[in-house]
Enzyme design. Sequence first.
Site, PDB file in Angstrom:
ATOM      1  N   ALA A   1      22.429 -34.223  -2.810  1.00 60.18           N
ATOM      2  CA  ALA A   1      21.182 -34.939  -2.544  1.00 60.18           C
ATOM      3  C   ALA A   1      21.017 -35.980  -3.644  1.00 60.18           C
ATOM      4  O   ALA A   1      21.565 -35.831  -4.744  1.00 60.18           O
ATOM      5  CB  ALA A   1      20.022 -33.963  -2.530  1.00 60.18           C
TER       6      ALA A   1
ATOM      7  N   GLY B   1      24.113 -30.809  -1.985  1.00 57.81           N
ATOM      8  CA  GLY B   1      23.821 -31.058  -0.569  1.00 57.81           C
ATOM      9  C   GLY B   1      25.048 -31.418   0.243  1.00 57.81           C
ATOM     10  O   GLY B   1      25.059 -31.229   1.463  1.00 57.81           O
TER      11      GLY B   1
ATOM     12  N   GLU C   1      26.568 -28.161   1.064  1.00 58.60           N
ATOM     13  CA  GLU C   1      25.661 -27.558   2.059  1.00 58.60           C
ATOM     14  C   GLU C   1      25.841 -28.205   3.441  1.00 58.60           C
ATOM     15  O   GLU C   1      25.789 -27.526   4.462  1.00 58.60           O
ATOM     16  CB  GLU C   1      24.212 -27.698   1.569  1.00 58.60           C
ATOM     17  CG  GLU C   1      23.957 -26.846   0.327  1.00 58.60           C
ATOM     18  CD  GLU C   1      22.611 -27.148  -0.332  1.00 58.60           C
ATOM     19  OE1 GLU C   1      22.393 -28.308  -0.735  1.00 58.60           O
ATOM     20  OE2 GLU C   1      21.786 -26.229  -0.417  1.00 58.60           O
TER      21      GLU C   1
ATOM     22  N   GLU D   1      23.622 -27.277  -8.812  1.00 59.56           N
ATOM     23  CA  GLU D   1      22.175 -27.397  -9.009  1.00 59.56           C
ATOM     24  C   GLU D   1      21.655 -26.658 -10.227  1.00 59.56           C
ATOM     25  O   GLU D   1      20.693 -27.126 -10.869  1.00 59.56           O
ATOM     26  CB  GLU D   1      21.423 -26.900  -7.757  1.00 59.56           C
ATOM     27  CG  GLU D   1      21.492 -27.840  -6.565  1.00 59.56           C
ATOM     28  CD  GLU D   1      22.690 -27.610  -5.663  1.00 59.56           C
ATOM     29  OE1 GLU D   1      23.627 -26.905  -6.094  1.00 59.56           O
ATOM     30  OE2 GLU D   1      22.698 -28.129  -4.541  1.00 59.56           O
TER      31      GLU D   1
HETATM   32  N1  CAA Z   1      22.588 -38.678  -6.540  1.00 55.03           N
HETATM   33  C1  CAA Z   1      22.440 -39.980  -6.869  1.00 55.03           C
HETATM   34  N2  CAA Z   1      23.453 -40.761  -7.285  1.00 55.03           N
HETATM   35  C2  CAA Z   1      24.666 -40.203  -7.383  1.00 55.03           C
HETATM   36  C3  CAA Z   1      24.901 -38.857  -7.063  1.00 55.03           C
HETATM   37  C4  CAA Z   1      23.795 -38.077  -6.630  1.00 55.03           C
HETATM   38  N3  CAA Z   1      23.921 -36.794  -6.259  1.00 55.03           N
HETATM   39  N4  CAA Z   1      26.198 -38.587  -7.285  1.00 55.03           N
HETATM   40  C5  CAA Z   1      26.777 -39.729  -7.715  1.00 55.03           C
HETATM   41  N5  CAA Z   1      25.851 -40.716  -7.772  1.00 55.03           N
HETATM   42  C6  CAA Z   1      26.045 -42.089  -8.201  1.00 55.03           C
HETATM   43  C7  CAA Z   1      26.165 -42.199  -9.705  1.00 55.03           C
HETATM   44  O1  CAA Z   1      24.888 -42.182 -10.312  1.00 55.03           O
HETATM   45  C8  CAA Z   1      26.885 -43.510  -9.852  1.00 55.03           C
HETATM   46  O2  CAA Z   1      25.947 -44.545  -9.664  1.00 55.03           O
HETATM   47  P1  CAA Z   1      26.007 -45.854 -10.621  1.00 55.03           P
HETATM   48  O3  CAA Z   1      27.356 -46.488 -10.322  1.00 55.03           O
HETATM   49  O4  CAA Z   1      24.854 -46.672 -10.125  1.00 55.03           O
HETATM   50  O5  CAA Z   1      25.888 -45.366 -12.019  1.00 55.03           O
HETATM   51  C9  CAA Z   1      27.827 -43.525  -8.650  1.00 55.03           C
HETATM   52  O6  CAA Z   1      27.294 -42.567  -7.713  1.00 55.03           O
HETATM   53  C10 CAA Z   1      29.239 -43.101  -8.995  1.00 55.03           C
HETATM   54  O7  CAA Z   1      29.161 -41.843  -9.631  1.00 55.03           O
HETATM   55  P2  CAA Z   1      29.776 -41.543 -11.096  1.00 55.03           P
HETATM   56  O8  CAA Z   1      29.860 -42.791 -11.898  1.00 55.03           O
HETATM   57  O9  CAA Z   1      29.018 -40.388 -11.672  1.00 55.03           O
HETATM   58  O10 CAA Z   1      31.256 -41.103 -10.681  1.00 55.03           O
HETATM   59  P3  CAA Z   1      32.206 -40.099 -11.495  1.00 55.03           P
HETATM   60  O11 CAA Z   1      33.535 -40.232 -10.861  1.00 55.03           O
HETATM   61  O12 CAA Z   1      32.098 -40.315 -12.948  1.00 55.03           O
HETATM   62  O13 CAA Z   1      31.621 -38.632 -11.173  1.00 55.03           O
HETATM   63  C11 CAA Z   1      30.682 -36.895  -9.811  1.00 55.03           C
HETATM   64  C12 CAA Z   1      31.603 -38.134  -9.879  1.00 55.03           C
HETATM   65  C13 CAA Z   1      31.314 -35.743 -10.620  1.00 55.03           C
HETATM   66  C14 CAA Z   1      30.576 -36.479  -8.344  1.00 55.03           C
HETATM   67  C15 CAA Z   1      29.310 -37.247 -10.402  1.00 55.03           C
HETATM   68  O14 CAA Z   1      28.836 -38.437  -9.757  1.00 55.03           O
HETATM   69  C16 CAA Z   1      28.265 -36.199 -10.212  1.00 55.03           C
HETATM   70  O15 CAA Z   1      28.281 -35.208 -10.930  1.00 55.03           O
HETATM   71  N6  CAA Z   1      27.329 -36.386  -9.245  1.00 55.03           N
HETATM   72  C17 CAA Z   1      26.236 -35.509  -9.048  1.00 55.03           C
HETATM   73  C18 CAA Z   1      26.684 -34.224  -8.353  1.00 55.03           C
HETATM   74  C19 CAA Z   1      25.515 -33.260  -8.209  1.00 55.03           C
HETATM   75  O16 CAA Z   1      24.984 -32.750  -9.166  1.00 55.03           O
HETATM   76  N7  CAA Z   1      25.117 -32.975  -6.928  1.00 55.03           N
HETATM   77  C20 CAA Z   1      24.041 -32.094  -6.645  1.00 55.03           C
HETATM   78  C21 CAA Z   1      22.762 -32.855  -6.457  1.00 55.03           C
HETATM   79  S1  CAA Z   1      21.333 -31.809  -6.293  1.00 55.03           S
HETATM   80  C22 CAA Z   1      21.336 -31.313  -4.676  1.00 55.03           C
HETATM   81  O17 CAA Z   1      22.206 -31.633  -3.895  1.00 55.03           O
HETATM   82  C23 CAA Z   1      20.164 -30.462  -4.286  1.00 55.03           C
HETATM   83  C24 CAA Z   1      20.209 -29.856  -2.948  1.00 55.03           C
HETATM   84  O18 CAA Z   1      20.750 -28.796  -2.735  1.00 55.03           O
HETATM   85  C25 CAA Z   1      19.543 -30.477  -1.833  1.00 55.03           C
END
Ligand code: CAA
Length: 259
Positions: A67, A112, A115, A135
């Site tokens: 998400a 998400g 999920e 999360e």
């Molecule tokens: N939400 C918003 N933006 C996200 C995102 C997310 N979940 N995941 C990645 N992005 C964005 C980054 O912020 C980045 O944006 P910018 O270029 O504007 O900075 C872009 O996508 C590329 O990502 P990274 O630069 O971080 O890429 P990376 O290769 O270094 O890392 C990754 C990849 C490991 C997937 C890392 O992006 C990451 O950890 N993402 C978040 C994963 C996460 O925690 N997901 C769970 C979210 S909470 C949830 O989902 C709740 C639920 O159950 C409903």
Amino acid sequence: MNTYETLLVERRDAVAIVTINRPKALNALNAATVSDLSKAIAAIGADPSIRVVIITGSGEKAFVAGADITEMQAMSASEGRAWGRLGQQVFASLEALPQPVIAAVNGFALGGGCELAMACDIRIAAENARFGQPESGLGITPGFGGTQRLPRLVGAGRAKELLFTADVVDAAEAYRIGLVNKVVPVGRALEEALAMAAKIMARSPVAVGYCKAAVEVGMNVDLASAIAYEAELFGLCFAAPDQKEGMTAFVEKRKPVFG
Ligand code: CAA
């Protein structure tokens, strides 16, 4: 097919391919994506010419990286509850589609995204796919069904480990623990999903639909009720032309042709 801000929906014969299309944010699910998904799922469910649905992500790097964290950052408790309920409803409507749904997981499937994949009937993962529920590292629980669908797929012990540690597992480990059905080379997930769709479409649509209903309903009720439901569906098959065609074709030593 309709057009959407955050999704690409295309038809390949009787298959609908839904691509989450926010590659710059690694296809993270924001409010617009969840709303688009809800509309696309409703349209697909109302279209009996669609026999199989495939869900995938745009680009090679991510299926869905979760998400959208930037949208959740400032949410209050009531906003968080409403967001979780909305995602849960949309994923439940995906799971309840009459057509089989295959996730072609082409990279990160986190939070998400994991999920979403788990709300599909079948998961085909590219070798670069990564799965996890990160999360707990963000100070939240999974909110789109992860705490419930993960233990149903991999068992409570493994699910709790993934939930508590926020570990991310690779495709081979996801396969080993039963989170995915199949692992394929990078770039092949969609093709493999299409090949599986073709196999499914050669079978009786009535029987496939009833099999899906039997598993979905049966997994959520006690065994005696589930078995009784199976008997109802088994009986109903004999009221449909597919059973006559399937069994006549067997007796006549030819391939069945289902309507
Ligand atoms: N939400 C918003 N933006 C996200 C995102 C997310 N979940 N995941 C990645 N992005 C964005 C980054 O912020 C980045 O944006 P910018 O270029 O504007 O900075 C872009 O996508 C590329 O990502 P990274 O630069 O971080 O890429 P990376 O290769 O270094 O890392 C990754 C990849 C490991 C997937 C890392 O992006 C990451 O950890 N993402 C978040 C994963 C996460 O925690 N997901 C769970 C979210 S909470 C949830 O989902 C709740 C639920 O159950 C409903």
